[in-house]
Design an enzyme around this catalytic site. Sequence first.
Site, short mmCIF file in Angstrom:
data_model
loop_
_atom_site.label_atom_id
_atom_site.label_comp_id
_atom_site.label_asym_id
_atom_site.label_seq_id
_atom_site.Cartn_x
_atom_site.Cartn_y
_atom_site.Cartn_z
N HIS A 177 15.85 15.44 -8.41
CA HIS A 177 15.78 16.84 -7.96
C HIS A 177 14.35 17.37 -8.08
CE1 HIS A 177 20.23 17.61 -7.82
NE2 HIS A 177 20.18 16.47 -8.48
N ASP A 233 17.04 24.99 -6.75
CA ASP A 233 17.92 23.87 -6.44
C ASP A 233 19.32 24.43 -6.21
OD1 ASP A 233 17.85 20.58 -7.19
OD2 ASP A 233 19.82 21.53 -7.06
#
Length: 466
Positions: free
Chosen positions: A32, A127
Amino acid sequence: MEIKGTNTTLRCAEPMKTNQRIVVFPLPFQGHINPMLQLANILHTQGFKITIIHTEYNSPIPSNYPHFIFKSIKDSFSEIADELSICTYPTYFVEYLNKSCVDPFKECLARLLTESDTDLVACVITDAGFYFTQSVLDDLKIPRMVLNTSSLGSILAYDALPFYSKKDCFNLTKEDSNFEAQVPAYPLLKYKDMVKITTDPQSMGDYVSNLHNTMKASSGIIWNTFKELEQLEQETISQHLPVPHFTLGPFNKYFPASSSSLIQQDRTIMSWLDTKPPKSTIYVSFGSVAHISEAEFKQVANVLANNGLPFLWVVRPGMVHGTKWIESLPENFLEGLGERGRVVKWSPQQEVLAHPATGCFWTHNGWNSTLESVCEGVPMICSPKYVDQPINARYVTDVWKIGVMLENGFEWNEMEMAIKRVMMDKEGDEMRERISCLKNKLNISLDEGGSSKESLNDLVHYISSL
Ligand code: UDP
């Protein structure tokens, strides 16, 4: 603008003049952090100032990004991260972060907004997994854009799967008659894939529903993919989530992931790869999180040792359950290989995949790894472990037909056959042709007038107008 990367020339659009600031907030895992920092770099080249809010756990290295401002928040995450395996409890980890980061994130943002020039914060890009941020930013009236680091296909599959209504299907075993059957809700998948996606459907269902609702409430979603790869999925998801979508990937074509690597990359292997013939070498890596059992580890080692082809194998310390690194390998295993095989703790993966000697990628099909393989035209052997990986792997093998699935885990004959099919058979050449074709489409998408380039332009104008 052209930026010289370590082994390729990387492309970025010409920067616009803007003095707006974008705040980004990555989920603290390698798969990520890489795309978020790549996206931050891409937007920086477009003239935006960048502030990164990050957890203490798995902090990026600020000195690699002197052009960004870094703000660290306490997460009390390290305590549980050491105790529990994220591989076993992925949604629990994300849920924990979504609770423990609320106050530190709010405080950090409040401080940031009182600092000079912060009236120009255009948006916060978080995110998708940090779903708690939607209500925080709604309260502050700051637009929240989402970076979804998964494939479009995997998010579509999540939305379709019956996490709540057919819980039993996530616990089937080989003995169940429909273990190998297609899942009606998403026929690309088999029931045995569902078992891998999660063994805790309640928690996964909650995660998916939080993800979906907060993406729907966001100001827009940025995907690390490109239109030509997932066109149908993009059309469908635009109906499910009627907010602006931007597909400007693959991000690693603009900036390599090396500067956001949390583990030191072993670069000595590049000169070793130079000694290998073109397309001769198997590259094996299961990413930054997946674990395998000691028995599986030994099986893979035996297959690699016996099959005669050169190989480069990334074994992260702690990747093999119950061991520190590779101490469970047979005595003299490495010595016996001579120059044919190398085992390293972490590699410069993008460069390895781009190296002419690399002939196939034996991967866990994390989305970054899958895309990086497509970028370099390297066919795959698929060993997906959990969450989105089984879905990505089905796209690789059954939709794009650029890889072979290990359907039964690490079963000896199947592993040997898979290597033969990809490395030696005509079938492998056909996969190589198909993946080269995707690679060409991808390169065109990044050129002037291409879909990713256009989407980047759209994103820049959209953020400027928020
Ligand atoms: N990676 C790397 N060196 C390695 C293995 C992986 O730099 O030896 C990078 C890889 O290039 C990718 C990321 O780590 O960008 C892994 O992300 P992915 O989504 O593939 O899998 P995850 O680690 O999240 O399971």
